[in-house]
Enzyme design. Structure first.
Site, PDB file in Angstrom:
ATOM      1  N   LEU A  13       0.841  -1.206   0.000  1.00 35.53           N
ATOM      2  CA  LEU A  13       0.000   0.000   0.000  1.00 35.53           C
ATOM      3  C   LEU A  13       0.871   1.249   0.000  1.00 35.53           C
ATOM      4  CD1 LEU A  13      -2.854  -0.915   2.507  1.00 35.53           C
ATOM      5  CD2 LEU A  13      -2.533  -1.537   0.090  1.00 35.53           C
ATOM      6  N   ALA A  15      -0.613   4.509  -1.387  1.00 31.15           N
ATOM      7  CA  ALA A  15      -1.469   5.524  -2.019  1.00 31.15           C
ATOM      8  C   ALA A  15      -1.669   6.759  -1.146  1.00 31.15           C
ATOM      9  CB  ALA A  15      -2.826   4.922  -2.366  1.00 31.15           C
ATOM     10  N   ARG A  20       2.013  14.818   6.319  1.00 30.96           N
ATOM     11  CA  ARG A  20       2.814  15.266   7.464  1.00 30.96           C
ATOM     12  C   ARG A  20       4.324  15.292   7.181  1.00 30.96           C
ATOM     13  NH1 ARG A  20       1.186  11.775  12.282  1.00 30.96           N
ATOM     14  NH2 ARG A  20       0.231  10.426  10.732  1.00 30.96           N
ATOM     15  N   LYS A  27       5.740  10.151  -0.157  1.00 31.49           N
ATOM     16  CA  LYS A  27       6.347   9.657   1.085  1.00 31.49           C
ATOM     17  C   LYS A  27       7.194   8.405   0.883  1.00 31.49           C
ATOM     18  CE  LYS A  27       3.723   7.940   4.476  1.00 31.49           C
ATOM     19  NZ  LYS A  27       2.863   7.986   5.681  1.00 31.49           N
ATOM     20  N   ARG A 350      32.361   6.121  -7.125  1.00 34.50           N
ATOM     21  CA  ARG A 350      31.018   6.273  -7.678  1.00 34.50           C
ATOM     22  C   ARG A 350      30.624   5.014  -8.446  1.00 34.50           C
ATOM     23  NH1 ARG A 350      31.540  11.453 -11.008  1.00 34.50           N
ATOM     24  NH2 ARG A 350      29.442  10.839 -11.619  1.00 34.50           N
ATOM     25  N   SER A 440      55.396  14.513 -16.076  1.00 38.27           N
ATOM     26  CA  SER A 440      54.526  15.326 -15.210  1.00 38.27           C
ATOM     27  C   SER A 440      54.004  16.534 -15.975  1.00 38.27           C
ATOM     28  CB  SER A 440      55.317  15.831 -14.018  1.00 38.27           C
ATOM     29  OG  SER A 440      55.711  14.748 -13.244  1.00 38.27           O
TER      30      SER A 440
HETATM   31  C1  UD1 Z   1      -3.508   1.354  10.011  1.00 33.99           C
HETATM   32  C2  UD1 Z   1      -4.370   0.254  10.631  1.00 33.99           C
HETATM   33  C3  UD1 Z   1      -4.096   0.205  12.123  1.00 33.99           C
HETATM   34  C4  UD1 Z   1      -2.623  -0.021  12.378  1.00 33.99           C
HETATM   35  C5  UD1 Z   1      -1.781   1.020  11.666  1.00 33.99           C
HETATM   36  C6  UD1 Z   1      -0.325   0.657  11.741  1.00 33.99           C
HETATM   37  C7  UD1 Z   1      -6.418   0.108   9.329  1.00 33.99           C
HETATM   38  C8  UD1 Z   1      -7.848   0.491   9.267  1.00 33.99           C
HETATM   39  N1  UD1 Z   1      -5.759   0.547  10.404  1.00 33.99           N
HETATM   40  O1  UD1 Z   1      -3.957   2.561  10.527  1.00 33.99           O
HETATM   41  O2  UD1 Z   1      -4.845  -0.830  12.731  1.00 33.99           O
HETATM   42  O3  UD1 Z   1      -2.352  -0.007  13.773  1.00 33.99           O
HETATM   43  O4  UD1 Z   1      -2.134   1.099  10.271  1.00 33.99           O
HETATM   44  O5  UD1 Z   1       0.463   1.685  11.239  1.00 33.99           O
HETATM   45  O6  UD1 Z   1      -5.921  -0.584   8.473  1.00 33.99           O
HETATM   46  N2  UD1 Z   1      -3.324   3.641   2.445  1.00 33.99           N
HETATM   47  C9  UD1 Z   1      -3.680   3.583   1.130  1.00 33.99           C
HETATM   48  N3  UD1 Z   1      -4.950   3.916   0.767  1.00 33.99           N
HETATM   49  C10 UD1 Z   1      -5.875   4.288   1.676  1.00 33.99           C
HETATM   50  C11 UD1 Z   1      -5.501   4.356   3.020  1.00 33.99           C
HETATM   51  C12 UD1 Z   1      -4.219   4.012   3.372  1.00 33.99           C
HETATM   52  O7  UD1 Z   1      -2.866   3.227   0.271  1.00 33.99           O
HETATM   53  O8  UD1 Z   1      -7.012   4.565   1.261  1.00 33.99           O
HETATM   54  C13 UD1 Z   1      -1.950   3.273   2.821  1.00 33.99           C
HETATM   55  C14 UD1 Z   1      -1.186   4.445   3.418  1.00 33.99           C
HETATM   56  O9  UD1 Z   1      -0.442   5.121   2.402  1.00 33.99           O
HETATM   57  C15 UD1 Z   1      -0.261   3.743   4.389  1.00 33.99           C
HETATM   58  C16 UD1 Z   1      -1.059   2.524   4.819  1.00 33.99           C
HETATM   59  O10 UD1 Z   1      -2.024   2.302   3.836  1.00 33.99           O
HETATM   60  O11 UD1 Z   1       0.920   3.301   3.782  1.00 33.99           O
HETATM   61  C17 UD1 Z   1      -1.722   2.709   6.187  1.00 33.99           C
HETATM   62  O12 UD1 Z   1      -2.641   3.767   6.126  1.00 33.99           O
HETATM   63  P1  UD1 Z   1      -2.827   4.767   7.339  1.00 33.99           P
HETATM   64  O13 UD1 Z   1      -3.825   5.786   6.960  1.00 33.99           O
HETATM   65  O14 UD1 Z   1      -1.524   5.231   7.840  1.00 33.99           O
HETATM   66  O15 UD1 Z   1      -3.488   3.797   8.419  1.00 33.99           O
HETATM   67  P2  UD1 Z   1      -3.532   4.023   9.970  1.00 33.99           P
HETATM   68  O16 UD1 Z   1      -4.643   4.937  10.303  1.00 33.99           O
HETATM   69  O17 UD1 Z   1      -2.187   4.361  10.464  1.00 33.99           O
END
Ligand code: UD1
Ligand code: MG
Length: 487
Positions: A13, A15, A20, A27, A350, A440
């Site tokens: 995931l 998206a 922040r 990110k 490099r 040189s």
């Molecule tokens: C989520 C979990 C939570 C867990 C936490 C750990 C859920 C509902 N909650 O919460 O239980 O403790 O992660 O960090 O799953 N993302 C998408 N599309 C979306 C939403 C999120 O790609 O529509 C991706 C975000 O970019 C991120 C990840 O999913 O990489 C987690 O999303 P985030 O919104 O951070 O979830 P939390 O609220 O932290």
């Protein structure tokens, strides 16, 4: 895939907006150990044996997709580098492994929650004959061993396996609610939790392992009736239980599940990553004189009995052979260093620099896309780019390969045991044969045959006594001018 092991697909995931971070860069492209975070997650998916890898992109998705297409190339050792691998630097096995899965991109145009994000992969994976591992692109520190423990728990008969951890500050994490028998009953998000549930210290990392068919089937039944109005991936646990399937938790240390939301988190992730890599090298028999000052990449390979002095950066794609000595303030990327070679202090290697056994690269030397032969020396203040230097050749202080004409790059070939005089400019394309010499200060624009000496500079003119006469005349002039001003 070993006998009896489930086929594996991964969904990463990536998206989310990552607002922040306050960054123009998506990110998951922010670096940890010199590589985008998502490269670490991709490497984990591959290490776990994923046959398919689907990355869900949204915010900055074009840029993420573009970076992903060039990551695998950078990841895999290039053939020429592998051929020249210093003995003992390891990793030969990687070339025998099946071709790593290329990431497949799917879009999540609207971010409607983690469950919705995973469901975007359904058209690609709903019929996948095996398990799906869900990973987050912003959580780069999970280890392959941890995924293996989850796979073992799946084999033990649990349908859904969730990676959990004991949080020092559970805060906004989802809480894992377990039954009396220790299996997982459901996951409750912090904002939906009762005070009793919020008091649970066991938290959800977000990493989930489940059979593809079950996972996508469960996801299709979920709604967004919760505090966030999102489709929660976490709700698959209760949904699986309602169908009589069991769910279990595998635990890992909190540092592994560290997710990056802010620059402070990024710094914490970097620190945790470096601490882990330094420890791995120390355990593998590498001397790090001051480990806390050495910065390492995920894929660097350093053989036993190499010695790394304080303040060295060993970036992506570096392989260092046994007994090599990397002196302070050196910066290495995409290069190989043979057994017993000495680099630095203050050297910059490099991409494409290949330093053979016993060679010496000294202070303020930059080497790019060049082979330095066995026991050759480039000891001081030189630039060697797009070149090959034969064994036991000696490159004098201040030698420059002029490799770039403003449009194209050209090569310089220097033969074995050649001796390049200090402050030689080698205007490429040009070659200096075996055992040849340059005087040189020469600007070499034509090939120098084997055994020849080339001098390309103005001939010296010496005038006896002229220095003293000139000084006397200048002093007299100064006295005359002072008198004029005062009187
Ligand atoms: C989520 C979990 C939570 C867990 C936490 C750990 C859920 C509902 N909650 O919460 O239980 O403790 O992660 O960090 O799953 N993302 C998408 N599309 C979306 C939403 C999120 O790609 O529509 C991706 C975000 O970019 C991120 C990840 O999913 O990489 C987690 O999303 P985030 O919104 O951070 O979830 P939390 O609220 O932290
Ligand atoms: Mg989060």
């Amino acid at each position: 895939m070993a006998d009896g092991e489930e086929a594996l697909a991964a969904v990463i995931l990536a998206a989310g907006a990552g607002s922040r971070m306050r960054s123009e860069l998506p990110k998951v492209l922010h670096p940890v150990g010199g590589e985008p975070m998502i490269a670490h997650v991709l490497a984990l998916a591959r290490a776990a044996g994923a046959a398919r890898i689907v990355v869900v992109v949204g915010h900055g998705g074009d840029e993420v997709a573009r970076r992903l297409t060039d990551l695998p190339l950078k990841d895999a050792p290039v053939a020429s580098a592998a051929d020249r691998a210093p003995s003992g630097a390891g990793a030969g096995g990687a070339r025998c492994a099946p071709k790593p899965a290329e990431p497949e991109i799917v879009w999540q145009r609207e971010q409607r929650g983690t469950g919705h994000a995973v469901a975007m992969a359904a058209p690609l994976l709903a019929d996948f004959p095996g398990d799906v591992l869900v990973l987050y692109g912003d959580t780069p520190l999970i280890r392959p061993e941890t995924v293996r423990a989850m796979q073992d728990t799946r084999k033990a008969g649990h349908a859904v396996v969730v990676l959990g951890f004991h949080a020092d500050e559970p805060g906004g994490y989802g809480r894992l609610v377990r039954g009396a028998d220790g299996t997982l009953e459901r996951i409750v998000e912090a904002r939906d939790a009762s005070p009793e549930e919020r008091a649970i210290p066991l938290c959800n990392s977000g990493v989930v392992l489940a059979p593809a068919r079950l996972l996508f089937d469960l996801l299709s039944t979920l709604d967004d009736d919760n505090a966030a109005g999102e489709i929660y991936l976490t709700d698959i646990v209760a949904a699986a239980r309602a169908r009589g399937k069991s769910a279990a938790v595998v635990l890992c240390p909190e540092t592994e599940t560290l997710g990056v939301n802010t620059r402070a988190d990024l710094a914490r992730a970097e620190a945790a990553f470096q601490a882990r890599r330094r420890q791995e090298l120390l355990e593998a028999g590498v001397t790090l004189v001051a480990p806390e000052t050495v910065f390492l990449s995920r894929d660097c390979e350093v053989a036993a009995d190499a010695l790394v002095e304080p303040f060295v950066v060993i970036g992506p794609g570096v392989r260092i052979g046994p007994g090599a000595h990397i002196r302070s303030f050196s910066h290495l990327e995409g290069c190989t260093i043979g057994p017993g070679a000495t680099i630095g202090p203050h050297a910059r290697l490099r991409p494409g620099a290949h330093i053979a056994a016993g060679a010496r690269v000294g202070n303020f030397v930059e080497i790019k896309n060049a082979e330095i032969g066995e026991k050759a020396k480039v000891n001081h203040l030189s630039y060697v780019g797009d070149a090959s230097v034969g064994e036991a050749a000696n490159i004098g202080a201040g030698t420059i390969t002029c490799n770039y004409d403003g449009v194209m790059k050209h090569r310089t070939e220097i033969g074995p045991r050649a001796f390049i005089g200090s402050n030689t400019a080698l205007v490429a394309p040009v070659s200096v044969g075996a055992e040849a010499m340059t005087g040189s200060g020469s600007v070499i624009t034509e090939d120098v045959p084997e055994g020849a000496l080339a001098i390309a500079r103005a001939r010296q003119v010496t005038k006896p006594g002229l220095a003293r006469r000139l000084m006397a005349r200048l002093r007299a002039l100064k006295v005359a001018r002072t008198r004029q001003r005062e009187g």
